[in-house]
Design a protein around this motif. Structure first.
Motif, PDB file in Angstrom:
ATOM      1  N   ASP A  46       1.509  10.371   0.497  1.00 23.52           N
ATOM      2  CA  ASP A  46       0.819  10.545  -0.827  1.00 23.52           C
ATOM      3  C   ASP A  46       1.958  10.724  -1.972  1.00 23.52           C
ATOM      4  O   ASP A  46       2.769  11.463  -1.744  1.00 23.52           O
ATOM      5  CB  ASP A  46      -0.079  11.832  -0.753  1.00 23.52           C
ATOM      6  N   ARG A  58      -2.757   9.844  13.601  1.00 22.50           N
ATOM      7  CA  ARG A  58      -3.755   8.793  13.644  1.00 22.50           C
ATOM      8  C   ARG A  58      -4.805   8.863  14.701  1.00 22.50           C
ATOM      9  O   ARG A  58      -6.029   8.581  14.464  1.00 22.50           O
ATOM     10  CB  ARG A  58      -2.955   7.323  14.114  1.00 22.50           C
ATOM     11  N   PRO A  90       2.166   6.979   6.310  1.00 23.31           N
ATOM     12  CA  PRO A  90       1.688   6.965   4.976  1.00 23.31           C
ATOM     13  C   PRO A  90       2.248   8.411   4.479  1.00 23.31           C
ATOM     14  O   PRO A  90       2.515   9.422   4.912  1.00 23.31           O
ATOM     15  CB  PRO A  90       0.111   7.263   5.443  1.00 23.31           C
ATOM     16  N   GLU A 123       8.922   8.399   5.969  1.00 26.16           N
ATOM     17  CA  GLU A 123       8.947   7.322   5.222  1.00 26.16           C
ATOM     18  C   GLU A 123       9.625   6.303   5.809  1.00 26.16           C
ATOM     19  O   GLU A 123       9.015   5.164   5.935  1.00 26.16           O
ATOM     20  CB  GLU A 123       9.560   7.686   3.859  1.00 26.16           C
ATOM     21  N   HIS A 174       3.183  10.903  13.782  1.00 28.75           N
ATOM     22  CA  HIS A 174       2.382   9.607  13.265  1.00 28.75           C
ATOM     23  C   HIS A 174       1.214   9.316  14.224  1.00 28.75           C
ATOM     24  O   HIS A 174       0.037   9.287  13.860  1.00 28.75           O
ATOM     25  CB  HIS A 174       3.124   8.546  12.835  1.00 28.75           C
TER      26      HIS A 174
END
Length: 190
Positions: free
Chosen positions: A107, A17, A105, A100, A13
């Motif tokens: 989709d 970012r 994030p 999760e 993550h």
């Protein structure tokens, strides 16, 4: 203990970012991928990856993180690609479930049952039905016993024949990723 190189959801993550995300290959079924996937990931189901490994290797010359539901299929994909000579492979620890859970994030598409839930439904239904039928038909309970043996083997071998069979159903297949399209997407992202 597993020797498969891995990457934690928190580290991945952070890399995403910072704009330093590795190439993300999601090896779940198209149905699972459409339900939820990491933004920017590419869907190359495990069976497609194995079948077209040589073609994919030519387009995966950077760091690659393999993603599945919990890590088992991604570890199998890592083994297949590593045998083909691809370095810099890692598996997302805990898969999309851990991603999760970490609040990263995702989709989302239409909700579907994941493969593990489908296997539990089918196996449980067979055991229940054969147990009830066994009251009237001697020996029917042995089918449930065979399912139990199969699930035990699946856990010990980290493979699942029932999952492989269920992945072939139209519900799970959806539009099969065309290898040429997947390679074109990988090429254009380079």
């Amino acid at each position: 203990m597993s020797t498969t190189p891995s990457l934690s959801p928190a580290v991945l993550h952070r890399l995403v970012r910072e704009g330093r995300a590795p190439r993300l290959l999601d090896v779940r079924t198209p149905g699972e991928f459409r339900t939820a996937h990491i933004p920017g990931s590419y869907n190359v189901p495990l069976d497609t990856l194995r079948e077209h490994r040589a073609e994919l290797l030519a387009h995966l010359d950077e760091d690659v993180v393999l993603v599945c539901r919990s890590g088992a299929r991604a570890a199998q994909a890592e083994k297949a690609l590593a045998e083909g000579g691809l370095p810099n492979l890692r598996v997302l620890e805990g898969g999309i479930v851990a991603w999760e859970t970490a609040g990263a994030p995702v989709d989302r598409g239409p909700e579907r049952w994941d493969m593990e839930r489908q296997v539990r439904l089918v196996a449980g239904s067979i055991v229940l039905a054969t147990g009830l039928i066994g009251v009237f038909v001697p020996g029917a309970h042995l089918i449930g016993t065979a399912i139990g043996a199969g699930l035990t083997y699946a856990a010990l071998s980290n493979s699942c024949a029932m999952g492989v069979l269920l992945s072939k159903l139209p519900y799970n297949r959806g539009p099969r990723p065309d290898i040429r399209t997947a390679i074109a997407e990988l090429r254009s992202a380079s």
